[in-house]
Design an enzyme around this catalytic site. Sequence first.
Site, PDB file in Angstrom:
ATOM      1  N   SER A 173       0.877  -1.288  -0.030  1.00  0.00           N
ATOM      2  CA  SER A 173      -0.077   0.067  -0.062  1.00  0.00           C
ATOM      3  C   SER A 173       0.825   1.133  -0.040  1.00  0.00           C
ATOM      4  CB  SER A 173      -0.936  -0.071   1.227  1.00  0.00           C
ATOM      5  OG  SER A 173      -1.715   1.416   1.479  1.00  0.00           O
TER       6      SER A 173
ATOM      7  N   TYR B 167      -2.109  -1.095  10.442  1.00  0.00           N
ATOM      8  CA  TYR B 167      -2.205  -1.363   9.004  1.00  0.00           C
ATOM      9  C   TYR B 167      -0.884  -1.061   8.029  1.00  0.00           C
ATOM     10  CZ  TYR B 167      -3.965  -1.496   4.361  1.00  0.00           C
ATOM     11  OH  TYR B 167      -4.273  -1.639   2.871  1.00  0.00           O
TER      12      TYR B 167
END
Length: 292
Positions: free
Chosen positions: A185, A198
């Site tokens: 990401s 995350y």
Amino acid sequence: MQTLQDPRQQYPVPPYDQSPQPHPGSDQKMSPQADHGETSYQGSGKLSGRKALITGGDSGIGRAIALTFAREGADVLIAYLSEENDAQETVRLVEEAGRKAIAVRGDIQDEAHCQQLIQQAVDDLGGLDILVNNAAFQMNHDSIAELSSEEFDRTFRTNVYAMFYLCKAALPVMKPGSSIINTTSIQAYQPEPTLLAYAATKAAIANFTKALAKEAIEKGIRVNAVAPGPVWTPLIPSTMPEEKVKSFGEDSLLGRAAQPIEIAPIFVLLASQEGSYITGMIYGVTGGRPIA
């Protein structure tokens, strides 16, 4: 010939009218509806005869990958946590494309389940040529004080440990020319404090990808990762505050979130023979936001 479109206006821009969803969220309840390539993506045989396992394949990016892989000629096993209706819709789309589809429910935090997924792909698909580690868990918190040790552990077990379990089980059964693709990401490079756990897992995935690529290429297996920016998936309304959901993606140069189908073709490239000279790389698909 496809008509050229302004990428800023190709899909809906914020504000979005999506209401909150319980985790992990459902594609069927997205508003606006996400585009997985149902009507837009046409394959050309890039993955003819390949066998693929995709985690988180029931919705979002995972569904788009499953559909594009199928239209490129691959049979697909999708692993999913709990959203049965979404999983069966992905199966329908893959079968409609003329390919075999298997949906397996379970929690990839469990190593035994991950090992069984690899074995089932080999048994039921007849082999494993492509492993896509796409499933992820995230939650938003205003402060580290709100982040429990249990949630921190779950985030790493879902996003990092499962990738390790699956890669470890997959490499012995994959043949030269196979491909492993991990989903990292932009959060690995531009972490938001509200996504502390995350973002840390996504940085670990990027590092893991580069390291494993050096080992796997000795067997002729390529390992790469894709780093999306904001993408319109069920994970967003099921994990983010409603006000942030309304404006989601407006900070990209395109002024909107990506649709899943705008991410999936990179996975096709990395899985196909056209990507034969690509390994150990992280591909950013961020709407113009840089990754370092």
